[in-house]
Design a protein around this motif. Structure first.
Motif, PDB file in Angstrom:
ATOM      1  N   CYS A  56       0.835  -1.200   0.000  1.00  0.00           N
ATOM      2  CA  CYS A  56       0.000   0.000   0.000  1.00  0.00           C
ATOM      3  C   CYS A  56       0.872   1.253   0.000  1.00  0.00           C
ATOM      4  CB  CYS A  56      -0.908   0.025   1.229  1.00  0.00           C
ATOM      5  SG  CYS A  56      -2.171  -1.255   1.255  1.00  0.00           S
ATOM      6  N   GLY A  59       2.851   1.517  -3.359  1.00  0.00           N
ATOM      7  CA  GLY A  59       1.949   1.925  -4.441  1.00  0.00           C
ATOM      8  C   GLY A  59       1.645   3.405  -4.380  1.00  0.00           C
ATOM      9  N   PHE A  60       1.367   3.904  -3.177  1.00  0.00           N
ATOM     10  CA  PHE A  60       1.117   5.329  -2.988  1.00  0.00           C
ATOM     11  C   PHE A  60       2.353   6.154  -3.364  1.00  0.00           C
ATOM     12  CE2 PHE A  60       1.407   9.023  -0.112  1.00  0.00           C
ATOM     13  CZ  PHE A  60       0.294   9.726  -0.523  1.00  0.00           C
ATOM     14  N   THR A  61       3.526   5.698  -2.926  1.00  0.00           N
ATOM     15  CA  THR A  61       4.776   6.415  -3.210  1.00  0.00           C
ATOM     16  C   THR A  61       5.074   6.443  -4.706  1.00  0.00           C
ATOM     17  OG1 THR A  61       5.618   5.711  -1.056  1.00  0.00           O
ATOM     18  CG2 THR A  61       7.231   6.514  -2.646  1.00  0.00           C
ATOM     19  N   SER A  63       2.984   6.099  -7.179  1.00  0.00           N
ATOM     20  CA  SER A  63       1.982   6.937  -7.851  1.00  0.00           C
ATOM     21  C   SER A  63       2.293   8.413  -7.663  1.00  0.00           C
ATOM     22  CB  SER A  63       0.585   6.627  -7.312  1.00  0.00           C
ATOM     23  OG  SER A  63       0.208   5.319  -7.647  1.00  0.00           O
ATOM     24  N   GLY A  79       2.447   1.841  -9.718  1.00  0.00           N
ATOM     25  CA  GLY A  79       1.802   2.352  -8.510  1.00  0.00           C
ATOM     26  C   GLY A  79       0.379   1.850  -8.361  1.00  0.00           C
ATOM     27  N   SER A  83      -0.829  -0.677  -5.414  1.00  0.00           N
ATOM     28  CA  SER A  83      -1.911  -0.193  -4.549  1.00  0.00           C
ATOM     29  C   SER A  83      -3.077  -1.167  -4.526  1.00  0.00           C
ATOM     30  CB  SER A  83      -2.382   1.188  -5.016  1.00  0.00           C
ATOM     31  OG  SER A  83      -1.367   2.136  -4.837  1.00  0.00           O
ATOM     32  N   GLY A 104      -3.255   5.894  -3.612  1.00  0.00           N
ATOM     33  CA  GLY A 104      -2.303   5.428  -4.619  1.00  0.00           C
ATOM     34  C   GLY A 104      -2.985   5.120  -5.938  1.00  0.00           C
ATOM     35  N   GLY A 108      -2.407   7.395  -9.164  1.00  0.00           N
ATOM     36  CA  GLY A 108      -1.863   6.659 -10.307  1.00  0.00           C
ATOM     37  C   GLY A 108      -2.716   6.805 -11.551  1.00  0.00           C
TER      38      GLY A 108
END
Length: 141
Positions: A56, A59-61, A63, A79, A83, A104, A108
């Motif tokens: 999680c 994925g956020f990072t 994106s 991303g 996520s 994310g 994304g």
């Protein structure tokens, strides 16, 4: 005696729990089970810290980074995939991260749309440039 809120052992006659600070209105001679204590989740021991799901957060990072440095949408797609996988797996492992995963995915997808618009504009400019070059070649003949 045991605390009615956190289930930890307390000293006899104590008015407050030394661990959670709850007032003890009624004495309990047995520990409180997870079934009767609404403050303790079934899959989690009392006072246990819950970690964030790595997928999680990654994925956020990714994106977020894709908004600045997006290599033809590859970071956006990575991303989004991380996520979504994190969103699926965070509950199984009893971890936090749902908000990171949702944002994310949103960031994304937004980054992917922006990248598609930029690529479309570049392709239109490329064809316009070729068209102008062909007109210039024809006018020279």
């Amino acid at each position: 005696m045991y605390c009615r809120i956190c289930g930890k052992e307390t000293t006899d006659g104590a008015v407050f729990c030394k661990d959670c600070g709850a007032g003890r209105l009624e004495p309990s001679s047995q520990p409180i089970s997870n079934d009767t204590n609404p403050h303790i989740s079934v899959n989690q021991a009392p006072n246990e810290k819950v970690s964030y799901n790595t997928m999680c957060v990654l994925g956020f990072t990714l994106s977020g980074i894709s908004l600045i440095f997006d290599f033809q949408g590859l970071l956006s797609i990575a991303g989004i995939v991380l996520s979504v996988l994190g969103l699926i797996n965070y509950k199984r492992k009893n971890e936090k991260g749902k908000t990171f995963a949702i944002f994310g995915i949103i960031i994304g997808v937004a980054s992917l749309i922006i990248t598609a618009i930029i690529i479309k504009a570049n392709i239109e400019n490329y064809f316009e440039l070729i068209s102008n070059m062909m007109e210039n070649v024809e006018s020279l003949q």
